[in-house]
Structures are given as structure tokens and as C-alpha cells.
Enzyme design. Sequence first.
Site, short mmCIF file in Angstrom:
data_model
loop_
_atom_site.label_atom_id
_atom_site.label_comp_id
_atom_site.label_asym_id
_atom_site.label_seq_id
_atom_site.Cartn_x
_atom_site.Cartn_y
_atom_site.Cartn_z
N SER A 157 0.82 -0.76 0.11
CA SER A 157 0.03 -0.01 0.49
C SER A 157 1.25 0.98 -0.15
CB SER A 157 -0.70 -0.16 1.18
OG SER A 157 -0.40 0.18 2.25
N CYS A 185 -7.39 -6.26 0.25
CA CYS A 185 -6.05 -5.98 1.19
C CYS A 185 -5.08 -5.00 1.23
CB CYS A 185 -5.03 -7.04 0.55
SG CYS A 185 -3.22 -7.51 1.90
N HIS A 203 -8.31 -12.14 -0.10
CA HIS A 203 -8.13 -11.58 -1.56
C HIS A 203 -8.78 -13.21 -3.19
CE1 HIS A 203 -3.44 -9.76 -1.59
NE2 HIS A 203 -4.06 -10.54 -0.56
N GLU A 230 -9.01 -13.28 -5.45
CA GLU A 230 -9.09 -13.00 -6.94
C GLU A 230 -8.07 -14.66 -6.76
OE1 GLU A 230 -5.68 -10.32 -4.58
OE2 GLU A 230 -7.65 -10.66 -4.72
#
Length: 189
Positions: free
Chosen positions: A49, A79, A169, A171
Amino acid sequence: MKIAVLAVQGAFIEHERKLEALGVSCVELRKAEDLNQSYDGLVLPGGESTVQGKLLRELGMFDTIRKQIQEGLPVLATCAGMILLADSLEGDATVHLQTVPMVVKRNAYGRQLGSFHTEAEFKGIGEIPMTFIRAPYVSEVSDGVEVLAVVEDRVVAVRYGKQIALAFHPELDEDQRVHEEFLRMCGEK
């Protein structure tokens, strides 16, 4: 439908694969000029981040993306993306887009060894797999922030307006329901 995926750093390819499998076209946002096209939603992926926030500013993308979100562009943030959206970070003065009134604790489960996988209830979807990698969690929410999932008494998914922020996550798992829910939100006018 076209979904923009922030592609300056982090795990953006996995989101693109998941979205394309659902029949959606993706466009990668790598520089300020990429923001000049139209898209129906935005994915802020996992990664670092601090690096993502720095690059958004250095590449001249920060203000435009923040404005798009404030004006109602649907967002799926995972996240690091959750950290980018947070109004404030616990024990850290760093802030980024500040579009969700919540406090997020970074690396809340420890370093890489603190990564784990579980299954938990996700409001409106049912029980789903959740993969956490050096994950944050939400330590505090303000009025208007809907809690979508809790793991070990910690808030790990929220919705605020058209923003969905996740500590995990989706994905990385076979289950497509979180992305399907995001796409439904993108289709609402």
C-alpha cells in the site's frame, strides 16, 4: 462492461484473469493518461500500500482516482487496496485516498508467516473461501459502513456506498462470487 485495474504494483493480473473469466474486459491503469477512458468499475489490488500510494501520487493519478471514487465509481479493493481506501490507519499517520470512514490495522496478522486460509460467511453471498496474506483488518467503522465479513472477531470485509474493501484475496480462490457481486454493483446505474 469494462473494469479498470490499478496496475502500478501488486497482484493485479489475478484480478484481471478472474474478471475476464466472467466475460468482462479489463483495462490496466499504469499512468495518468489511462484515466481518460471510460470504465464501469475499479479494482485496487493487493500489494504494498505504501508503494501504491506513492506511485499514485508520483504518476499524477491520485487526485483523479480519488475524485472518481468520491463521485460513485464502484470499487473492489483487496488487502493493500483496503488500506488505500481507509480514512485512517491504526498506529500510522500515513493516509491515502481516504474514501471509506474506517480505521485499518496494517499487517494485522503478522508477517508472511501469519498468512492463512479459512472459510467464513460473507453477507449476501454465503460462506466463501478467504486467503489472507500479510493482511490488514478493520479495527473501527463509522456510521454508514456495512460490515460484510468477520473472521476471528475481526472485520475483514466492508461496503461503503459503491466501495467494497476486503482484507483477503478473492482473486486467489476458485470462488467467483465476490467478483460477481462487484460486477452487479458496477451494473447498477
